[in-house]
Structures are given as C-alpha cells and as structure tokens.
Enzyme design. Structure first.
Site, mmCIF file in Angstrom:
data_model
loop_
_atom_site.group_PDB
_atom_site.id
_atom_site.type_symbol
_atom_site.label_atom_id
_atom_site.label_comp_id
_atom_site.label_asym_id
_atom_site.label_seq_id
_atom_site.Cartn_x
_atom_site.Cartn_y
_atom_site.Cartn_z
ATOM 1 N N SER A 1 -4.696 -10.499 -6.706
ATOM 2 C CA SER A 1 -4.246 -9.127 -6.950
ATOM 3 C C SER A 1 -4.141 -8.753 -8.422
ATOM 4 O O SER A 1 -3.875 -7.584 -8.737
ATOM 5 C CB SER A 1 -2.891 -8.909 -6.271
ATOM 6 N N HIS B 1 2.963 -1.239 4.284
ATOM 7 C CA HIS B 1 3.643 -0.491 3.240
ATOM 8 C C HIS B 1 3.738 1.001 3.555
ATOM 9 O O HIS B 1 4.283 1.767 2.748
ATOM 10 C CB HIS B 1 2.900 -0.654 1.904
ATOM 11 N N CYS C 1 -0.255 -3.498 -2.575
ATOM 12 C CA CYS C 1 -0.744 -3.250 -1.212
ATOM 13 C C CYS C 1 -2.219 -3.626 -1.092
ATOM 14 O O CYS C 1 -3.085 -3.033 -1.747
ATOM 15 C CB CYS C 1 -0.546 -1.779 -0.852
#
Length: 627
Positions: free
Chosen positions: A324, A368, A381
C-alpha cells in the site's frame, strides 16, 4: 766421470721437480676448471639472480589510501599502523620447515599455511608475500629476537585499512581486500598499482577506487647481492588518495541499525532537497574488518550460508512488493487521467471483476463503506485502488508509475543496484509466456502481484513526492578533498528533473491524504502521532509474502515467520519544509502501522530534534545573576 754422474743426478732432480710442478699446475688447473664449470653450470641460476640484484633498482612506494568521512567529519575508514611478517620466497630453501619453525613464535593455523602456499604458487617467486598480519607487541618482540634464524623473512611496518564503526556502515563503505589474480587482470597495467597490495572490493571503497587509492611513487636505489639497499639515489614521492566526505550521518545510521535490531530489513533516509543519502541501513550486517587481510574460509562460509544473509545489502539489492505504500502514486496517475480525488467508491470489504466470482479482499473485512481518494489513502482502502487500477488499465498505470521511477534504478553511487519491476503486458508475455489478466491489474493497484521495488527506490519516489515532483538522483558522495593541498571540491549535485502534472494541486491533494495517515482520526499510522512536534506525511504498507486461498483468512500467529507479511512505511517531514524522506521495510514484520511506522517516528524524531535541533522548546533565559 764423477762430474758427469753428478750432472746426470742434478738433471734428474731438476726434471723430477719440473714434472711435479707441472703435475701440480695441471691439477690446480683441473680443479679451477671444475670449479668454474660448477659455478657456471650448476650454480648458474643462483649467481645470475645475485648479479641481477646487485644493481640499481626501482622500488615502488605505496600511496596512502584516502579517508572516508561522514557528513560531520566522523571517520568511517582510515589507515592504522600494524606490524606484518613478509617473506621473499626466492631466499627460502625449505618453506615447510620455515613455516613450522615460525609457528612456534607466531601462531599459524593450517588454513593460514595452505592459503600462503596457494598464493605463492600463483605469484612470482621474487615478489614479497605477506606471511602474517597484525602481529601483537609480544609476537613482534619474540620474532625480533629470533629474526637471524629466518633469512628472507622480515618484520615490516605497514598501514592497514580499518573501519572504526565496524558493522554499522558495512553495506555502504564496503571494504578493501588483497589484490587477487582476477583483480590484476582488471587493473591497469601501466604501473597504477605498483606496490599497492589492496583494492576496493565493494561499496564506496570499490565505487570510488580510483579516487581513494592515490598514485604510487618510486625510489631509485642501489642494492647489493643480498637484496639490501645500499643507498637511495632518487625518489618520486607517491600521491595520497583523496578524502571522501559522504552525505551519511553515522549517528542516524547507528540509530537506524538499533531500530532494526532483532529484525531483517532495510531503512533508507534521504534529504529531499539535495538527494543526499542520510542513512542506508541493512540488517543483519557484518564486520568489514574481517575481509581486509583475507577472511578465513570457515568464517566466510558462516556468513555466506547464513539464512539471515548478513552479506546481502537489502537496501539496494532487496526487491519487495511495495504494498500500500504506492497508493498515493496510483492516485496521482488517476488524477492525471481525470479520476478526481473526490470521486467516491463503495467498499463492502471485497472487490469482484464483472462476470467473475473471485473476490479480491480488502484488509478490513467489514469494509470501509463510501470512500474518496482522501479517506482511501488515510484508511488504506484496497477496494478503492482495485477499482481505480481497473479503470486506468495496466498500460496507463505502468506508464504513469514509471514516470516517478518505478521499475528503474535510481542511479545511486553504489554498485549492483537492482531495478525492481514495474510489470506490464509485454513483460509477462516475454517472461512467463502468458497473457496479462485483469486480476494482474487488480493486484498491481495495491502494489502486489509481480510489482517489486528496492528500499532505495521507495525512498527516492517518496522524496520526489516531498519535492512535489522534483526528482534528484540519490547519492552518497558529498565532497572530495585533497589531503595535501587541503583543497575541497563539492560533488556536482545531479540535475533536477521536474515531473509535471496537469495541475500542481494534485501533489497537494495526495500529500494532504498522507498527512491524514498520521494525523487523521482514522489514519493507519495514527498511533505514532502522540506528542509529535511537527507534521508529517506517511503511508503504511503490509505486503503479502504468499497468497491466501479464497475462503481462508490470514492467521499471523500460526503462520511460520518466513511466510508472514512484510511491514513497510514511507514518509517525509516536516510537512511544510521536508528535511528527511524515509522508507522502511521490515521483513515478515506484519502490519506496517504497528512495526514500520513506529520505527519511522523514532528515526525522524531523532534526526529533526537531536541531529538538526529543530522544534526544541524555547529555553527561558534568566536575568544575569539569578540562579
């Protein structure tokens, strides 16, 4: 008659004496001939060598190797005086006996003896060879008393390379080692290494070998048949190597290595304004002093076969899925192609491609909910980026990320840097002989799948973001200095390259999102913001090492360590005037927010507060005379 008889006797005596004299002369001549023949034939090689040595000779003078210093003048590599034993093989008739007798005075292992014999076979017998290095004071005293028993063996004072900080900077500074036969094939044959016994093997020592080594000098001397110098006729003094000033802050490096204690991983810190490397840590590490005079086979085997790979420089060789940590850059590519940061996507906790039952899960099982670009980065997310990657397509995603340096070497001044991998359709067809699938694009959107980056790449792209699109090549060399003339020359700062976007505010939007990662209510690194005296931007990452089959959940506690997720974090601070950009990879460390992010806070605090002295509370100045 008597007189005639007397004359005959005298004549006989005279002739007898003459014959004896002649015989004696013939015998002496024969002995002389035999001696000459023996000297000319049997002893020809020996006396030829002696006659050749009894002449004017040109002896090389070894230059002093340049120092390596950090940005604050701390010594990272220098030269220390040591006592060594040297041998001239031509003057030793029985090497095995010599070694056996010497071993009673100076400790020799069987490995030492075998190594010396192998070296002697590969080098000319008239070249001096080192028998033993780093003799103790006691060994020096013992040998000095017994030196007369070992013609051809001498005690010599030399300068030896030493690394005061040992393993702290091993993967940066590297080390020197004895010039091997392979090295001699590579070095210039025009006398550049006359009298020089060591050469840079890896790291800065190798990268800047020509700058560090200096130029050898020569002394014209008259020598006798025993190889002793009778007098010096002329000297051309050697030129010492240049002193290198690195951008490295050894105290930040020390703090980085301490932060990685107990882990395997890497930390790279860069000054975004200049591209200077502040810290480049790889753990575990090793002591470079072991290699200077040849490491033992046993010790080298231990280092080379260790599962922890201490010789492996993870900061520039290690290639990891970035996870991420790349989401901010994927957002920049999306913004460039018209996908506004305010655009919202619903996250139910999973994502599926059209007409496909496979579910690509978000790290948060419950999802989310409705997220935009700001909250997608803040809360990391996955579904938002699965969707964005599919909307972009792999071609636009690949092209957009490569603009920032993904899948390319940074150009750092260390040898062997790897390029990482920014995969695409052509690459997969060429390497795997398979077509590119939409699922591959989904994985690329969150830095998984085939994508790979080195820690120095992660730090470099983070510095670009901190500079709002200005790219500067990361580098370690800051300045060179002539130690004799005391003249310094600043390293030319690499040319800056602007990576323009359609709107400059795109950078601001992504940076604000990364600020919320640390300072937002739901940021994945909010745990590190307590009592923080500055604002920073960051992004956590948790990269899978092995895939998880559909329908199963990742259970860290019951997963063997070698299969656990890597923990990552990238960030920079202060937000309004970045002084440090950092990338952290902790192998099998788990959550980026729990492991890598706290390390980043520790190091950024240390650098900004302790090393630079920024953000310190104002000290009340008392009136004169008050206590």
């Amino acid at each position: 008659m008597r007189r005639s008889r007397a004359n005959e006797i005298d004549q006989y005596v005279l002739e007898h004496r003459f014959m004896l004299t002649l015989l004696f002369i013939v015998l002496l001549s024969f002995l002389l001939f035999v001696r000459v023949a023996y000297l000319q034939i049997a002893q020809h090689d020996r006396f030829e060598l002696l006659s050749q040595e009894n002449h004017i000779d040109r002896v090389p003078l070894e230059p002093v190797r340049g120092l390596i210093l950090d940005r604050n003048e701390e010594v990272l590599a220098h030269n220390v005086q040591v006592f060594n034993l040297e041998i001239l093989p031509d003057r030793v008739s029985d090497l095995d006996r010599y070694l056996q007798e010497l071993s009673h005075l100076v400790e020799f292992t069987q490995e030492d003896m075998d190594g010396l014999k192998a070296t002697l076979k590969s080098r000319p017998s008239f070249e001096r060879q080192t028998l033993k290095t780093n003799l103790t004071d006691e060994q020096v005293a013992v040998f000095s008393v017994n030196q007369h028993r070992f013609p051809g063996v001498e005690l010599k004072v030399d300068l030896q390379r030493d690394y005061p900080y040992g393993d702290l900077a091993a993967h940066i500074v590297g080390y020197v080692g004895r010039i091997s036969p392979d090295d001699r094939e590579l070095v210039n044959e025009q006398g550049e290494y006359d009298g020089i016994s060591h050469i840079g093997k890896i790291g800065i020592e190798s990268q800047y070998e020509k700058t560090l080594k200096g130029d050898p000098g020569h002394s014209q001397v008259e020598m006798n048949a025993h190889g002793r110098i009778v007098r010096h006729l002329k000297q051309d003094m050697p030129n010492s190597g240049q002193t290198l000033h690195l951008s490295l802050d050894i105290m930040l490096q020390k703090e980085s290595m301490a932060a990685l204690e107990g882990y395997e991983g890497a930390i790279v810190a860069i000054d975004p304004k200049t591209g200077e490397i502040l810290a480049l840590a790889s753990a575990p590490t090793y002591d470079p002093n072991l290699f200077v005079n040849g490491i033992s086979k046993t010790r080298y085997a231990q280092l080379n076969t260790s599962e922890l790979k201490p010789l492996f420089n993870r900061s520039i060789y290690g290639q990891y899925a970035p996870g991420s940590t790349i989401k901010g850059f994927v957002s920049l590519v999306g913004l460039e192609h018209g996908y506004e940061h305010a655009r919202k996507t619903f996250c139910p906790g999973w994502y599926s491609l059209p007409n496909n039952d496979r579910r690509y899960r978000c790290w948060r099982r419950s999802g989310h909910g409705l997220v935009d670009g700001y909250t997608a980065i803040e809360r990391s997310c996955d579904v938002y980026y699965y969707d964005l990657a599919i909307r972009l397509g792999i071609d636009r995603l690949q092209e957009g990320l490569m603009r920032f340096g993904f899948g390319q070497k940074t150009g750092i001044d260390l040898q062997g840097e790897r390029s990482g991998l920014m995969p695409g359709m052509e690459w997969k067809q060429e390497v795997h002989n398979q077509p590119w699938f939409s699922g591959d694009t989904v994985n690329s959107g969150i830095g998984q799948g085939y994508m790979l980056m080195t820690p120095v790449q992660l730090a470099s792209v983070t510095a670009i973001l901190a500079n709002r699109g200005v790219a500067i090549t990361p580098h370690l060399l800051r300045m060179t200095e002539n130690p004799v003339r005391q003249q310094s020359e600043l390293t030319v700062v690499p040319e800056q390259k602007q990576i323009p976007l359609q709107q400059d505010e795109f950078y601001d939007q992504v940076i604000e999102s990364m600020r919320r990662v640390v300072h937002g209510l739901n940021g994945t690194a909010k745990g590190i913001r307590t009592d923080m005296r500055y604002e920073m931007a960051g992004k956590t990452g948790t990269a899978q090492v092995v895939g998880i089959p559909q329908g199963q959940e990742y259970d860290e506690e019951n997963t063997p360590k070698k299969y656990r997720d890597h923990s990552l974090f990238v960030g920079f601070a202060p937000l309004d005037d970045p002084r440090i950009a950092i990338a952290i990879v902790v192998e099998h460390g788990g959550s980026g927010g729990k492991v890598a992010a706290p390390i980043a806070r520790r190091l950024i605090d240390y650098y900004l507060l302790e090393r630079l002295g920024l953000f310190t509370p104002e000290v009340d100045v008392l009136p004169t005379g008050q206590i």
